[in-house]
Design a protein around this motif. Sequence first.
Motif, PDB file in Angstrom:
ATOM      1  N   MET A   1       0.839  -1.195   0.000  1.00 22.74           N
ATOM      2  CA  MET A   1       0.000   0.000   0.000  1.00 22.74           C
ATOM      3  C   MET A   1       0.886   1.261   0.000  1.00 22.74           C
ATOM      4  SD  MET A   1      -2.999   0.886   2.731  1.00 22.74           S
ATOM      5  CE  MET A   1      -3.901  -0.620   2.509  1.00 22.74           C
ATOM      6  N   ALA A   2       0.596   2.213  -0.890  1.00 20.92           N
ATOM      7  CA  ALA A   2       1.395   3.438  -0.944  1.00 20.92           C
ATOM      8  C   ALA A   2       1.270   4.186   0.379  1.00 20.92           C
ATOM      9  CB  ALA A   2       0.895   4.311  -2.087  1.00 20.92           C
ATOM     10  N   SER A   3       2.338   4.935   0.750  1.00 18.09           N
ATOM     11  CA  SER A   3       2.320   5.564   2.073  1.00 18.09           C
ATOM     12  C   SER A   3       1.292   6.677   2.173  1.00 18.09           C
ATOM     13  CB  SER A   3       3.708   6.095   2.407  1.00 18.09           C
ATOM     14  OG  SER A   3       4.020   7.070   1.439  1.00 18.09           O
ATOM     15  N   ASN A   4       0.939   7.285   1.013  1.00 17.80           N
ATOM     16  CA  ASN A   4      -0.031   8.368   1.106  1.00 17.80           C
ATOM     17  C   ASN A   4      -1.479   7.873   0.977  1.00 17.80           C
ATOM     18  OD1 ASN A   4      -0.141   7.770  -1.595  1.00 17.80           O
ATOM     19  ND2 ASN A   4      -0.099   9.899  -2.284  1.00 17.80           N
ATOM     20  N   HIS A   5      -1.669   6.557   0.957  1.00 16.61           N
ATOM     21  CA  HIS A   5      -3.007   5.987   0.817  1.00 16.61           C
ATOM     22  C   HIS A   5      -3.821   6.259   2.086  1.00 16.61           C
ATOM     23  CE1 HIS A   5      -5.964   2.753   1.222  1.00 16.61           C
ATOM     24  NE2 HIS A   5      -5.984   2.711  -0.101  1.00 16.61           N
ATOM     25  N   PHE A   6      -5.080   6.715   1.942  1.00 11.60           N
ATOM     26  CA  PHE A   6      -5.922   6.827   3.128  1.00 11.60           C
ATOM     27  C   PHE A   6      -7.380   6.519   2.804  1.00 11.60           C
ATOM     28  CE2 PHE A   6      -5.373  11.130   1.437  1.00 11.60           C
ATOM     29  CZ  PHE A   6      -6.661  11.633   1.409  1.00 11.60           C
ATOM     30  N   ARG A   7      -8.129   6.230   3.871  1.00  7.81           N
ATOM     31  CA  ARG A   7      -9.524   5.776   3.716  1.00  7.81           C
ATOM     32  C   ARG A   7     -10.474   6.883   4.174  1.00  7.81           C
ATOM     33  NH1 ARG A   7     -11.017   1.562   7.020  1.00  7.81           N
ATOM     34  NH2 ARG A   7     -12.207   0.417   5.481  1.00  7.81           N
ATOM     35  N   VAL A   8     -11.503   7.138   3.342  1.00 10.78           N
ATOM     36  CA  VAL A   8     -12.484   8.188   3.646  1.00 10.78           C
ATOM     37  C   VAL A   8     -13.869   7.558   3.733  1.00 10.78           C
ATOM     38  CG1 VAL A   8     -13.556  10.325   2.815  1.00 10.78           C
ATOM     39  CG2 VAL A   8     -11.127   9.918   2.391  1.00 10.78           C
ATOM     40  N   ALA A   9     -14.581   7.844   4.830  1.00 11.32           N
ATOM     41  CA  ALA A   9     -15.985   7.412   4.944  1.00 11.32           C
ATOM     42  C   ALA A   9     -16.877   8.583   4.568  1.00 11.32           C
ATOM     43  CB  ALA A   9     -16.283   6.981   6.378  1.00 11.32           C
TER      44      ALA A   9
ATOM     45  N   LEU B   1     -14.022  11.674  -5.495  1.00  9.12           N
ATOM     46  CA  LEU B   1     -12.883  11.091  -4.775  1.00  9.12           C
ATOM     47  C   LEU B   1     -12.448   9.760  -5.388  1.00  9.12           C
ATOM     48  CD1 LEU B   1     -13.737  11.897  -1.022  1.00  9.12           C
ATOM     49  CD2 LEU B   1     -12.446  13.250  -2.681  1.00  9.12           C
ATOM     50  N   ALA B   2     -13.379   9.056  -6.033  1.00  9.87           N
ATOM     51  CA  ALA B   2     -13.040   7.742  -6.607  1.00  9.87           C
ATOM     52  C   ALA B   2     -11.971   7.869  -7.691  1.00  9.87           C
ATOM     53  CB  ALA B   2     -14.290   7.082  -7.180  1.00  9.87           C
ATOM     54  N   ARG B   3     -11.802   9.070  -8.230  1.00  4.70           N
ATOM     55  CA  ARG B   3     -10.801   9.257  -9.287  1.00  4.70           C
ATOM     56  C   ARG B   3      -9.386   9.383  -8.733  1.00  4.70           C
ATOM     57  NH1 ARG B   3     -12.435  14.083 -12.779  1.00  4.70           N
ATOM     58  NH2 ARG B   3     -10.848  13.242 -14.151  1.00  4.70           N
ATOM     59  N   GLU B   4      -9.267   9.537  -7.418  1.00  6.03           N
ATOM     60  CA  GLU B   4      -7.940   9.669  -6.797  1.00  6.03           C
ATOM     61  C   GLU B   4      -7.478   8.292  -6.330  1.00  6.03           C
ATOM     62  OE1 GLU B   4      -6.417  12.428  -7.054  1.00  6.03           O
ATOM     63  OE2 GLU B   4      -8.171  13.526  -7.764  1.00  6.03           O
ATOM     64  N   SER B   5      -6.412   7.783  -6.935  1.00 10.70           N
ATOM     65  CA  SER B   5      -6.038   6.388  -6.667  1.00 10.70           C
ATOM     66  C   SER B   5      -5.537   6.180  -5.237  1.00 10.70           C
ATOM     67  CB  SER B   5      -4.984   5.924  -7.670  1.00 10.70           C
ATOM     68  OG  SER B   5      -3.886   6.794  -7.568  1.00 10.70           O
ATOM     69  N   HIS B   6      -5.093   7.263  -4.561  1.00 11.15           N
ATOM     70  CA  HIS B   6      -4.585   7.088  -3.192  1.00 11.15           C
ATOM     71  C   HIS B   6      -5.708   7.175  -2.151  1.00 11.15           C
ATOM     72  CE1 HIS B   6      -4.791  11.430  -3.661  1.00 11.15           C
ATOM     73  NE2 HIS B   6      -4.539  11.608  -2.375  1.00 11.15           N
ATOM     74  N   ILE B   7      -6.962   7.369  -2.607  1.00 10.09           N
ATOM     75  CA  ILE B   7      -8.074   7.492  -1.646  1.00 10.09           C
ATOM     76  C   ILE B   7      -9.018   6.295  -1.815  1.00 10.09           C
ATOM     77  CG2 ILE B   7     -10.006   8.916  -0.847  1.00 10.09           C
ATOM     78  CD1 ILE B   7      -8.611  11.358  -2.005  1.00 10.09           C
ATOM     79  N   GLU B   8      -9.287   5.610  -0.707  1.00  9.77           N
ATOM     80  CA  GLU B   8     -10.264   4.512  -0.731  1.00  9.77           C
ATOM     81  C   GLU B   8     -11.547   5.055  -0.106  1.00  9.77           C
ATOM     82  OE1 GLU B   8      -8.829   0.880   1.113  1.00  9.77           O
ATOM     83  OE2 GLU B   8     -10.887   0.374   1.690  1.00  9.77           O
ATOM     84  N   ILE B   9     -12.650   5.021  -0.872  1.00  8.86           N
ATOM     85  CA  ILE B   9     -13.900   5.592  -0.333  1.00  8.86           C
ATOM     86  C   ILE B   9     -14.876   4.491   0.064  1.00  8.86           C
ATOM     87  CG2 ILE B   9     -14.006   7.875  -1.449  1.00  8.86           C
ATOM     88  CD1 ILE B   9     -15.883   6.247  -3.523  1.00  8.86           C
ATOM     89  N   HIS B  10     -15.676   4.800   1.093  1.00  8.22           N
ATOM     90  CA  HIS B  10     -16.795   3.941   1.476  1.00  8.22           C
ATOM     91  C   HIS B  10     -17.984   4.844   1.775  1.00  8.22           C
ATOM     92  CE1 HIS B  10     -14.726   0.080   1.652  1.00  8.22           C
ATOM     93  NE2 HIS B  10     -13.659   0.828   1.926  1.00  8.22           N
ATOM     94  N   VAL B  11     -19.147   4.542   1.177  1.00  4.11           N
ATOM     95  CA  VAL B  11     -20.341   5.364   1.389  1.00  4.11           C
ATOM     96  C   VAL B  11     -21.321   4.574   2.250  1.00  4.11           C
ATOM     97  CG1 VAL B  11     -22.151   6.717   0.262  1.00  4.11           C
ATOM     98  CG2 VAL B  11     -20.001   6.297  -0.947  1.00  4.11           C
ATOM     99  N   PHE B  12     -21.722   5.156   3.381  1.00  8.39           N
ATOM    100  CA  PHE B  12     -22.635   4.489   4.318  1.00  8.39           C
ATOM    101  C   PHE B  12     -23.989   5.189   4.282  1.00  8.39           C
ATOM    102  CE2 PHE B  12     -18.360   3.724   5.909  1.00  8.39           C
ATOM    103  CZ  PHE B  12     -18.379   2.345   6.095  1.00  8.39           C
ATOM    104  N   GLU B  13     -25.035   4.436   3.986  1.00 10.84           N
ATOM    105  CA  GLU B  13     -26.381   5.009   3.865  1.00 10.84           C
ATOM    106  C   GLU B  13     -27.303   4.296   4.867  1.00 10.84           C
ATOM    107  OE1 GLU B  13     -28.263   7.427   2.318  1.00 10.84           O
ATOM    108  OE2 GLU B  13     -29.898   6.436   3.370  1.00 10.84           O
TER     109      GLU B  13
ATOM    110  N   PHE C   1     -11.414   5.083  10.083  1.00 10.91           N
ATOM    111  CA  PHE C   1     -11.092   5.823   8.854  1.00 10.91           C
ATOM    112  C   PHE C   1     -10.109   6.948   9.159  1.00 10.91           C
ATOM    113  CE2 PHE C   1     -15.007   3.764   7.712  1.00 10.91           C
ATOM    114  CZ  PHE C   1     -14.791   3.402   6.390  1.00 10.91           C
ATOM    115  N   GLU C   2      -9.374   7.360   8.144  1.00  7.95           N
ATOM    116  CA  GLU C   2      -8.508   8.532   8.333  1.00  7.95           C
ATOM    117  C   GLU C   2      -9.329   9.819   8.229  1.00  7.95           C
ATOM    118  OE1 GLU C   2      -7.103   5.849   6.431  1.00  7.95           O
ATOM    119  OE2 GLU C   2      -6.097   5.418   8.338  1.00  7.95           O
ATOM    120  N   ALA C   3     -10.419   9.774   7.461  1.00  5.22           N
ATOM    121  CA  ALA C   3     -11.248  10.980   7.320  1.00  5.22           C
ATOM    122  C   ALA C   3     -12.717  10.580   7.182  1.00  5.22           C
ATOM    123  CB  ALA C   3     -10.811  11.767   6.093  1.00  5.22           C
TER     124      ALA C   3
END
Length: 419
Positions: free
Chosen positions: A1-9, A24-36, A152-154
Amino acid sequence: MASNHFRVAIIGGGLAGAVLANALARESHIEIHVFESASEFSERGAAVGLGINAEMALNQILPKAAAMLDKAGAVLMNSSRLVLGSGPEAGTLIFDLAESDPGRTVHRASLLRELLAPLPRDALHPNKKLVTIKAHDSGVELTFQDETVHQFEAVIGADGIFSSVRDYVLGGREAAKGHSASPAHFWDCRNVVPFDKAKAILGDEHFKLDRQYSWVGDEAFLMHDVLENRTMVQCVISGIEKDPAMDPKERKCSLTREGLEESLRSWLGGPIADGMINLALDQSDPSRYSQWEHKSTPTYAKQHVCLVGDAAHATTPWQGAGTGLAIEDAMVLAALLAKVSSAEDIESAFRAYDWVRRPRCQQVIDSSRETGRILCGQSGLQADNLRGLLAPRWNFIFGLDMEIHKQDALDKMRKFQQK
Ligand SMILES: Cc1cc2nc3c(=O)[nH]c(=O)nc-3n(C[C@H](O)[C@H](O)[C@H](O)COP(=O)(O)OP(=O)(O)OC[C@H]3O[C@@H](n4cnc5c(N)ncnc54)[C@H](O)[C@@H]3O)c2cc1C
């Protein structure tokens, strides 16, 4: 995993959450999760108008924004035509708004469907109601109603006007109370009807061109616009609300013919009101809703948590700007988070986001409320006077330079990082 990788909820899968997820999905270093919280991702309600600013911001987020809007059945409006609907000048044209830069009208559910379509399925989590947020050294811990806990980081709250993420950002439920949503002193009712039926009842002359018609009159306002590839028409009746309920659960009440005829008493027999009343009542459970808004918000961000869309800045719909603001939010956040190279920089990014977005969005909320009063005849019903009052009111909304706005945010983030 790249060091600048982070997870956003992203909390909330309405239009704001879905647009942000695309950005955000277009940024490869950001993993997104959407909670509904709902059991499926869905949009209730009729249509949204997207002004030229919304389309410009969407173009920055999605490489094929125009094609996506076409797929959602968005109809390009030749203009938004304002006409007097009651009083001695009833039927007089006030002016055509956005003739040179026309907006689009799109059914909400169709827009949400197209925004969700490109997102990875394993990033979308229905049936997940957020219950608590806890900050820790390297990020945020979220607990959901099903008792699951996620780190999550954010975290970005897109959970609507009565947002619980907002309560957290503003310092807890008690502290947030002074900045909760409150009545804006207007009501509205909406119905979406087949195109041919609307044309037969309201008159062919209003459907020769695809155009949003807004009727200004005594204590009320009527609007109709074409949707779903010209197969449907949205019909809206709004009015001044003198004694709004102060409990958000009582924002909805039943609509009756007597009530509508009383609200539109000085419009009856004029060019539009009688047909619109018939169309408003032509639905199961006809209802009207109080309009609520955020009159003040001290901040949109706290450490690794921030707010977008109606959670940050719920506005009345008079300038058709709420979704456009959410798209601008997503554009700015994506520009900032694209430049975040470590989780420690998230706080600076969110502070910069707050710094550029809050004044803009509060200006829209305040302007929209005042525009509603003018559109409901509270400044008189003379076409010449209304033209002067209304024509300039959309300039600051449509005229935002997206590149400069993003650059302002990036410059501010750099300054916060240096401190
Ligand atoms: C009557 C009306 C007319 C409007 N017309 C226009 C217009 O013409 N043009 C325009 O640009 N804008 C318009 N708007 C504004 C626009 O609809 C909103 O700004 C836009 O839809 C963004 O909403 P949102 O996604 O922020 O919030 P919402 O649509 O409220 O979505 C929030 C989501 O969060 C979920 N949620 C809530 N709590 C939790 C939780 N604890 N955990 C997980 N999920 C949660 C909800 O279930 C929901 O799906 C209008 C608004 C109204 C009320």
